[in-house]
Design a protein around this motif. Sequence first.
Motif, PDB file in Angstrom:
ATOM      1  N   THR A  14       0.843  -1.193   0.000  1.00 48.19           N
ATOM      2  CA  THR A  14       0.000   0.000   0.000  1.00 48.19           C
ATOM      3  C   THR A  14       0.880   1.246   0.000  1.00 48.19           C
ATOM      4  O   THR A  14       1.956   1.258   0.584  1.00 48.19           O
ATOM      5  CB  THR A  14      -0.895  -0.002   1.251  1.00 48.19           C
ATOM      6  N   GLY A  15       0.417   2.302  -0.652  1.00 49.88           N
ATOM      7  CA  GLY A  15       1.169   3.549  -0.670  1.00 49.88           C
ATOM      8  C   GLY A  15       2.171   3.662  -1.794  1.00 49.88           C
ATOM      9  O   GLY A  15       2.945   4.615  -1.850  1.00 49.88           O
ATOM     10  N   SER A  16       2.181   2.689  -2.710  1.00 47.27           N
ATOM     11  CA  SER A  16       3.161   2.717  -3.813  1.00 47.27           C
ATOM     12  C   SER A  16       2.708   3.584  -4.979  1.00 47.27           C
ATOM     13  O   SER A  16       3.514   3.926  -5.839  1.00 47.27           O
ATOM     14  CB  SER A  16       3.420   1.294  -4.309  1.00 47.27           C
ATOM     15  N   GLY A  17       1.417   3.913  -5.028  1.00 41.48           N
ATOM     16  CA  GLY A  17       0.912   4.738  -6.121  1.00 41.48           C
ATOM     17  C   GLY A  17      -0.043   4.021  -7.052  1.00 41.48           C
ATOM     18  O   GLY A  17      -0.254   4.458  -8.184  1.00 41.48           O
ATOM     19  N   GLY A  90      -5.502  -2.984  -8.053  1.00 46.67           N
ATOM     20  CA  GLY A  90      -5.373  -3.961  -6.986  1.00 46.67           C
ATOM     21  C   GLY A  90      -5.609  -3.372  -5.615  1.00 46.67           C
ATOM     22  O   GLY A  90      -5.931  -2.188  -5.448  1.00 46.67           O
ATOM     23  N   VAL A  91      -5.428  -4.227  -4.615  1.00 44.51           N
ATOM     24  CA  VAL A  91      -5.604  -3.822  -3.220  1.00 44.51           C
ATOM     25  C   VAL A  91      -4.358  -4.213  -2.433  1.00 44.51           C
ATOM     26  O   VAL A  91      -3.773  -5.280  -2.670  1.00 44.51           O
ATOM     27  CB  VAL A  91      -6.870  -4.470  -2.614  1.00 44.51           C
ATOM     28  N   MET A  92      -3.905  -3.362  -1.546  1.00 46.09           N
ATOM     29  CA  MET A  92      -2.728  -3.610  -0.717  1.00 46.09           C
ATOM     30  C   MET A  92      -1.563  -4.109  -1.580  1.00 46.09           C
ATOM     31  O   MET A  92      -1.381  -3.654  -2.704  1.00 46.09           O
ATOM     32  CB  MET A  92      -3.084  -4.603   0.404  1.00 46.09           C
ATOM     33  N   GLY A  93      -0.759  -5.030  -1.015  1.00 43.86           N
ATOM     34  CA  GLY A  93       0.303  -5.619  -1.818  1.00 43.86           C
ATOM     35  C   GLY A  93      -0.248  -6.702  -2.724  1.00 43.86           C
ATOM     36  O   GLY A  93      -1.317  -7.276  -2.474  1.00 43.86           O
TER      37      GLY A  93
END
Length: 841
Positions: A14-17, A90-93
Amino acid sequence: MVTLPRLVVAAPSTGSGKTTIATGLMAALRASGMTVSGHKVGPDYIDPGYHALATGRPGRNLDPHLVGVERVVPLLLHGAAGADVAVVEGVMGLYDGRLGTDGFASTSHVAALTSSPVVLVLDVARLSRSAAAIAAGMAAFDPSVRIGGVVLNRCSPGRNADEIRRGLEQVGLPVLGMLPRDESLASPSRHLGLVPVAERDESVALIERLGEQVAAHLDLAALLDVARAAPDLGDVAWDPTRELETGSSPDRERPVVAVAGGRAFTFRYPETEELLEAAGCDVRSFDPLTDPALPEGTRGIYLGGGFPEMYAAELAANTSLLRDLRAAVEAGIPTVAECAGLLYLAESLDGVPMAGAIPARAAMSERLTLRYPVATAVSDSLLTRAGEQVTGHEFHRTTTSPPAGTQAAWTVDEMPTGFSSDTVHASYLHVHWAGHPHLARRFAESVGRAAPVGRAASASERVETNTVESSATANRVGLDTPPPSGSGGSTSGESGSTRGKDGTVGDPLRHHGDVEVGDGLLDFAVNVYPDPRPEWLDEALRDSLAPTAYPDEEPARAALAKHHGRERSEVLPTAGAAEAFTLVARARTWRKPVVVHPQFTEPHAALEQAGHAVTEVRLRAEDGFTLDPAAVPADADLVVVGNPTNPTGVLHPAATLRALLRPGRLVVVDEAFMDAVPGEPETLTGEHAEGLLVIRSLTKHWSIPGVRAGYVVGDATAISDLEAVRTPWSVSATAAAAMLACATERASAEARERAERIAVWRDHLEAGLREQQIEYVPSTASFVLARPGAGVRETLREQGIAVRRADTFPGLGPDWVRIAVRPEDPTDQLLAALRRTGGDR
């Protein structure tokens, strides 16, 4: 077989863009002329809102937990019907799914189910060649997942980018683009994640910028090649009619189902409405923030998720709709409420009154509840049969007391939760009805059996409208003495106040709170921020007195224009808001000027002194002093309204004020207290609309009542009309210096801090009023309008405390007072004094 080009945008964490790249890609492909379908893995409601704005189609969710593995591909095909390409965020990793299930419902699971290639987003702001190792590990971890390429986020061309690219080439992963760092493209967050698109006035512009950036920095052709490499799908698209196992008769009456929408209720799956429509219902949206009643003929109510805690005061202020909703539930109208809907039906939310349709109180808590459960029905109810199980998700930071009714809606982790009956089903659990269509069928069947309620409330029922045929020499309605004929002195309610203390007021329209204050009195009457001015502002004020030249307002005008993103011709500095109202009154020969009361009385006084007959629209306490645009006479050519309004503190939605605009009419919005509202969510200073002016003041928020500093923002033609009747050099050098100093980023940051402190102090005051059961209007400003009863103001004065009398505001009586917001210690002194007067109330 169905050919559908598609790809999944995923990331290691999460937080990668992912949202930035996925949404920007959707917007860029749409701008290129393609029809794009947007999808989101997981139960997220917010990202699909951005997808919908980017694609022009409903955003869809793909979640094996919520709908079952067998429905994922059919729902993808249903959502993508007629599209040239589908983009799935997608969601999360990439491999993060439901805990303890080896990645069930993860992005990789959905990519495998839909045979979709993955585009991996890597945030490389703090990485070099290690980025390739991360990507290689992602590619090798699960053979069923095919990564078609990598997008480097927060990466600009250069030696480090070249190093990362070479590493990725060594592991056989092509770079499909590099998006440089751009903080302006970030989406703001709150306690449950991103802010919904419906709550962001700049969302359209943000999506456009995202699309432009993606088109400029990513290889769209290569991305389309990845999408076109996806194999054909053999499933049949999901169909709501087929899922219901029963269709609606075309000759059958379609019962109305009222579905909550607007800014406070943005969370629901589009398939829910499609199922209800397929079941024969007429789905109609209503906005709990602004609509005065349920849709006419309502026979069912669906209250989905959202952020009611962010809009509690506004929801509480819409008292007519709350009454209508409570009456409908009590009348047995089938009602389903999920999460936010549960809070809206409760007795209160953080102490603010809600509908009171279920016996529970809700409040924010420190703990976030986030779970992906299987829930079991406790008993037969509107939606369920005892022992049935559904999959759902919960995501909230509130709790209810009690957590469940005598008949709970579900048991989750063996604990009862929610409230249910034959006509109501309310809980925190979000259920995707596409995965459990029998819930939609049962609800629709109950709706079909219900008797309709709801009506279109007329303006006369919601807002009391009084036409005051007055001039500078005629009596006002409700006053025994005529207004003065106008002496050429100041008409300002701030500088021209009648100097009475406790007795009758000679001219209520010119009464001001400063006359309530005296030596030795604790001041709750004047709405000036109580803390000292910042040093940088004091320095600017001192420095302004050094030159011996006449004032030059141009630097301030330019700074204000830049501050609000306007042209110079759309901004006019004024000697406080008072001068702005006088200029409006003199600018044109108004045929039918309207002032919305109760509000600051200066606009009314200025219009009368200019010789205009004023029409009053009086908002009612019973309706929470909310405004219905239909109550304003259609032939009004000038409408003046406060926002947030002095003295009620009510913040009208921007949409409500926009509804007042029409050709040939000037709408003047007094935002003198908007800077006290954290984030200024309903400001119209950025609105480019013909016939709209916004008046702002620096007096109260910056503790400079002795400096008359204000300005007007809006329609350049109207600004020119005001400038034409303005006295030269009316803005002093000190006022211009204050405007210049307060139009900086440093000032903006401190203004937000002051607003947040005001909110904390106000919460403390309102909590004390609630504890003593004193009626008050939930406020968004630096004051609270309360109704402790007639004579309380005088009694407080005897105890050394000054509050503002409110009977000088048209529409209010002597039982009302306006209380300025102060820090906790003096507020506790006021509350103690009110408690001592309790026996008299």
